[in-house]
Design a protein around this motif. Structure first.
Motif: not given
Length: 155
Positions: A68-79, A93-103, A105-110
């Protein structure tokens, strides 16, 4: 798994076949939400889904049958460290992902989790995770995996 977590196989088993030229992984999600545990008599508070020692009452073992690699769809996690809903729960109400990724820089934590065939990952019911789309290239081998749920008897 019983020795490591105290949880038993609950026969929540799912198979995955991802061919990046035809299919993609699954969207971001948690394995369990209150609507899953409240009908079983567990209080709605997220804290009730963890044991006194901090171990989750539901854990998933995800086993790669092929690489399982990034090329064939390995898992990704939010710490857990950047996920306010992991322990506190998600608001109605609201999307949990929107609460996590407010800016941006947060995407770099995936965290991307490549796994060789025969290897596995382990995550709790509160971990947000997903399978990526992979690269749509004919030379990319499909990703085949199984997930096994382990839980407390009341969960």
């Amino acid at each position: 798994m019983k020795e490591a977590t105290g949880n038993s196989l609950c026969m929540d088993v799912v198979g995955f076949l991802v061919r990046p030229t035809q299919t993609k992984g699954f969207s971001p999600h948690r394995d369990r939400q209150p609507e899953d545990w409240v009908p079983k008599g567990v209080p709605p508070e997220t804290s009730a889904t963890f044991k006194p020692d901090g171990m989750a009452k539901y854990v998933t073992l995800w086993a790669a049958l092929t690489d399982a690699t990034p090329d064939n769809s390995c898992l990704h996690f939010v710490p857990k460290s950047i996920d306010p809903g992991y322990a506190a729960g998600d608001p109605e109400e609201g999307d949990p992902m929107m609460r996590i990724f407010k800016d941006k820089a947060a995407y770099q934590k995936i965290r991307c989790a490549p796994v060789v065939a025969g290897g596995c990952t382990f995550h709790t019911h509160r971990t947000i995770h997903w399978g990526s789309a992979g690269r749509s290239c004919p030379s990319i081998e499909p990703r085949i995996a199984l997930s096994f749920g382990f839980s407390e008897d009341d969960f």
